[in-house]
Design an enzyme around this catalytic site. Structure first.
Site, mmCIF file in Angstrom:
data_model
loop_
_atom_site.group_PDB
_atom_site.id
_atom_site.type_symbol
_atom_site.label_atom_id
_atom_site.label_comp_id
_atom_site.label_asym_id
_atom_site.label_seq_id
_atom_site.Cartn_x
_atom_site.Cartn_y
_atom_site.Cartn_z
ATOM 1 C CB CYS A 1 -4.316 6.302 10.449
ATOM 2 S SG CYS A 1 -5.019 4.880 9.790
ATOM 3 C CE LYS B 1 -1.731 1.905 3.883
ATOM 4 N NZ LYS B 1 -1.896 3.252 4.316
ATOM 5 C CG ASN B 2 2.123 2.939 3.725
ATOM 6 O OD1 ASN B 2 0.908 3.315 3.303
ATOM 7 N ND2 ASN B 2 2.514 2.608 4.862
ATOM 8 N NE ARG C 1 0.120 12.253 7.189
ATOM 9 C CZ ARG C 1 -0.414 13.259 7.896
ATOM 10 N NH1 ARG C 1 -1.140 14.017 7.926
ATOM 11 N NH2 ARG C 1 0.897 14.147 8.199
ATOM 12 N NE ARG D 1 -0.365 10.570 10.231
ATOM 13 C CZ ARG D 1 -0.477 9.587 9.438
ATOM 14 N NH1 ARG D 1 -1.810 9.160 9.727
ATOM 15 N NH2 ARG D 1 0.286 9.087 8.658
ATOM 16 N N PRO D 2 2.641 16.145 11.996
ATOM 17 C CG PRO D 2 4.747 16.876 12.820
ATOM 18 C CD PRO D 2 3.545 15.887 12.966
ATOM 19 C CB ILE D 3 3.369 18.262 6.586
ATOM 20 C CG1 ILE D 3 2.645 19.911 6.560
ATOM 21 C CG2 ILE D 3 2.630 17.116 6.437
ATOM 22 C CD1 ILE D 3 2.342 20.175 5.123
ATOM 23 C CG ASP D 4 8.195 19.825 11.071
ATOM 24 O OD1 ASP D 4 7.213 18.896 11.194
ATOM 25 O OD2 ASP D 4 9.029 19.705 11.474
ATOM 26 C CD GLN D 5 11.948 17.870 9.729
ATOM 27 O OE1 GLN D 5 13.086 17.975 8.998
ATOM 28 N NE2 GLN D 5 11.668 18.780 10.698
HETATM 29 N N1 EPU Z 1 7.200 14.025 11.453
HETATM 30 C C1 EPU Z 1 7.603 15.291 11.985
HETATM 31 N N2 EPU Z 1 7.459 16.227 10.838
HETATM 32 C C2 EPU Z 1 7.189 15.789 9.491
HETATM 33 C C3 EPU Z 1 6.817 14.537 9.326
HETATM 34 C C4 EPU Z 1 6.802 13.803 10.051
HETATM 35 O O1 EPU Z 1 7.874 15.583 12.702
HETATM 36 O O2 EPU Z 1 7.036 16.725 8.487
HETATM 37 C C5 EPU Z 1 7.035 13.112 12.328
HETATM 38 C C6 EPU Z 1 5.759 12.331 12.738
HETATM 39 O O3 EPU Z 1 4.896 13.105 13.486
HETATM 40 C C7 EPU Z 1 5.993 10.993 13.322
HETATM 41 C C8 EPU Z 1 7.414 10.757 12.639
HETATM 42 O O4 EPU Z 1 8.050 11.715 12.090
HETATM 43 O O5 EPU Z 1 6.393 11.131 14.667
HETATM 44 C C9 EPU Z 1 7.280 9.724 11.224
HETATM 45 O O6 EPU Z 1 6.208 9.974 10.512
HETATM 46 P P1 EPU Z 1 6.327 9.842 8.983
HETATM 47 O O7 EPU Z 1 6.478 11.156 8.159
HETATM 48 O O8 EPU Z 1 7.471 8.872 8.606
HETATM 49 O O9 EPU Z 1 5.048 9.057 8.664
HETATM 50 P P2 EPU Z 1 4.034 9.371 7.373
HETATM 51 O O10 EPU Z 1 4.822 9.515 6.107
HETATM 52 O O11 EPU Z 1 2.946 10.212 7.665
HETATM 53 C C10 EPU Z 1 4.094 6.644 6.886
HETATM 54 C C11 EPU Z 1 3.010 5.729 6.599
HETATM 55 C C12 EPU Z 1 2.286 5.242 7.975
HETATM 56 C C13 EPU Z 1 3.451 4.908 8.880
HETATM 57 C C14 EPU Z 1 4.490 6.025 8.961
HETATM 58 C C15 EPU Z 1 5.845 5.472 9.817
HETATM 59 C C16 EPU Z 1 2.298 6.226 4.429
HETATM 60 C C17 EPU Z 1 1.204 6.589 3.423
HETATM 61 N N3 EPU Z 1 1.964 6.312 5.837
HETATM 62 O O12 EPU Z 1 3.378 7.803 7.343
HETATM 63 O O13 EPU Z 1 1.558 4.465 7.629
HETATM 64 O O14 EPU Z 1 3.122 4.688 10.298
HETATM 65 O O15 EPU Z 1 5.137 6.153 7.608
HETATM 66 O O16 EPU Z 1 6.339 4.344 9.336
HETATM 67 O O17 EPU Z 1 3.356 5.873 3.732
HETATM 68 C C18 EPU Z 1 -0.244 2.879 7.747
HETATM 69 O O18 EPU Z 1 0.080 2.439 6.715
HETATM 70 O O19 EPU Z 1 -1.407 2.576 8.588
HETATM 71 C C19 EPU Z 1 0.495 3.939 8.217
HETATM 72 C C20 EPU Z 1 -0.043 4.712 9.103
#
Ligand code: EPU
Length: 418
Positions: A117, A22-23, A93, A122-126
């Site tokens: 979810c 999926k991801n 997401r 769930r920030p996007i600052d990075q």
């Molecule tokens: N984070 C920041 N700033 C950012 C981005 C992330 O502080 O700009 C923090 C988040 O708050 C979190 C950590 O970094 O604490 C990891 O977040 P990440 O960005 O890696 O997560 P994501 O890309 O939003 C993806 C998967 C999630 C999975 C996470 C971690 C997708 C679509 N989603 O989310 O998958 O939990 O990576 O491995 O790829 C799922 O499939 O059920 C799911 C939630």
């Protein structure tokens, strides 16, 4: 509202085939926007999140054709807008990948905040930090994220946190940006490598995906082609947990065993037999298992997305196990549902203490999110008696044909419409 009704207490036996990841798919499909040509993507899981992102591309003018249940042909030549609709973005997401993809294609993007979810902030600052390192301007306007990439060029970014989404988004933005981009402290998940392999097979120049330094040399144009998505590490892991929790013997086929190392090593510690082949793992869990402690971490650590299945399994193991969630702030909301089945779990912040070993009993519970839903199914399969699980639309977002796959392993599960 649909729900699953499960009669638990039956060990699972047999073989199950794992679908595409999926991801990876939800990133590769937006990546197809970078290609003004036809590309065929194989091994695409037939799940709700994929249907939503395909629908989003269609509504923006791309030609999308389903060749069969798991193969899709995308030609984004006719895509004619850089604006993503609010309603579509809020459904998942991965809509945030439209920022990187549209920035690459049109040097402009307007994307509403993503859904997905809910496990805390769930920030996007990075992501923003990465776009700005590539000389893009970002602004929040009318509730949307607006990106101006008219002067985009390669740059260097050091991520303060390891982020799957930020790593992929900046990869998408950098592929056609003039010059060289270097991402440090990048995420290393298998789907990062898959997205890079997809883009490279279409003419991109990305090196180092799968390590924490990724170097991208911008190219002018990508071409079409055919690509197959990798197997889903998290779906495979979920079936490993279902096999172990029911003390069954299941061969999980069409996997990359290396991607499952973090789970396999924990299973070995617990006394579960795991046999690895070239493209399968066989999980055989007979008798008593050992308690363990586990902490979720970015890849290659134990995946946060398998934390709820792990907690469900640990309720069946005698003794006190400790599970520490270090990726998400708030990913134990589902524990109160497990407690309805008799689980003894104390949550303190990011730590859950599981007092396991007493059989769970069937109950009416809810899937609070996608992976919590998988945890609920695993708990219900191991419990004595009948459970019903509501809110299964969360589960449908990420697991292809889950009830058919479980039934083929001997599970007593039906989907009903209340
Ligand atoms: N984070 C920041 N700033 C950012 C981005 C992330 O502080 O700009 C923090 C988040 O708050 C979190 C950590 O970094 O604490 C990891 O977040 P990440 O960005 O890696 O997560 P994501 O890309 O939003 C993806 C998967 C999630 C999975 C996470 C971690 C997708 C679509 N989603 O989310 O998958 O939990 O990576 O491995 O790829 C799922 O499939 O059920 C799911 C939630």
């Amino acid at each position: 509202m649909e729900k699953f009704v499960i009669n638990g207490g039956t060990p699972l036996f047999g073989e199950v085939n794992i679908s595409g990841a999926k991801n990876a798919a939800v990133a590769i499909i937006p990546a197809a926007i970078l290609i003004e040509d036809e590309c065929i993507i194989e091994n695409v899981p037939d799940i709700k999140d994929v249907r939503i992102i395909l629908d989003m591309l269609c509504s923006m003018g791309a030609k999308v054709e389903k060749i069969d249940a798991n193969t899709v042909k995308i030609d984004a030549t006719s895509l004619d807008t850089y604006i993503v609709g609010k309603e579509k973005a809020s459904k998942m997401r991965a809509s945030y990948y439209m920022l990187g993809a549209l920035c690459s294609r049109f040097k402009k993007a307007v994307v509403p905040p993503p859904g997905g979810c809910n496990f805390g902030i769930r920030p996007i600052d990075q992501h923003i930090k990465g776009f700005e390192a590539l000389n893009c301007k970002t602004e929040i306007k009318h509730g949307n994220i607006e990106l101006d990439a008219s002067d985009i060029k390669g740059g260097q970014v050091y991520f303060d946190v390891v982020s799957v989404g930020a790593t992929i988004n900046i990869m998408l933005a950098a592929v056609k940006a003039p010059g060289v981009t270097i991402m440090e402290n990048a995420a290393k998940e298998p789907h990062i490598v898959d997205v890079a392999n997809f883009l490279n097979s279409m003419g991109a120049n990305i090196k180092g995906a799968g390590t924490d330094v990724i170097k991208i040399t911008g190219v002018e144009k990508l071409h079409g082609g055919v690509y197959g998505v990798i197997p889903d590490q998290i779906e495979a892991g979920s079936y490993m947990f279902a096999a172990a929790a029911t003390r069954g013997d299941v061969t999980i086929k069409n996997v990359i065993p290396k991607h499952l190392d973090a789970i396999t090593s924990k299973f070995v510690e617990m006394g579960v037999d795991v046999e690895e082949g070239d493209d399968y793992v066989r999980v055989n869990a007979k008798g008593a298992l050992n308690k363990i402690n586990v902490k979720t971490l970015p890849y290659p650590g134990f995946p946060t997305d398998l934390q709820p299945p792990m907690v469900a399994l640990l309720t069946t193991v005698s003794g006190t196990s400790i599970v520490t969630e270090s990726v998400w702030d708030s990913r134990f909301q589902y524990v109160s549902e497990l407690e309805k089945m008799g689980a003894k779990i104390t949550v303190n912040g990011q730590v859950a203490v599981v007092e396991g070993g007493k059989s769970l009993t069937g109950a009416d519970v809810c899937a609070t999110d996608l992976r919590a839903g998988a945890g609920m199914i695993i708990a219900a399969l191991s419990a004595n008696g009948k459970s019903s699980i509501c809110n299964i639309h969360h589960i449908d977002r990420g697991y292809e044909n889950i009830e058919q796959k479980l039934i083929s392993l001997g599970a007593k599960i039906i989907r009903t419409d209340d």
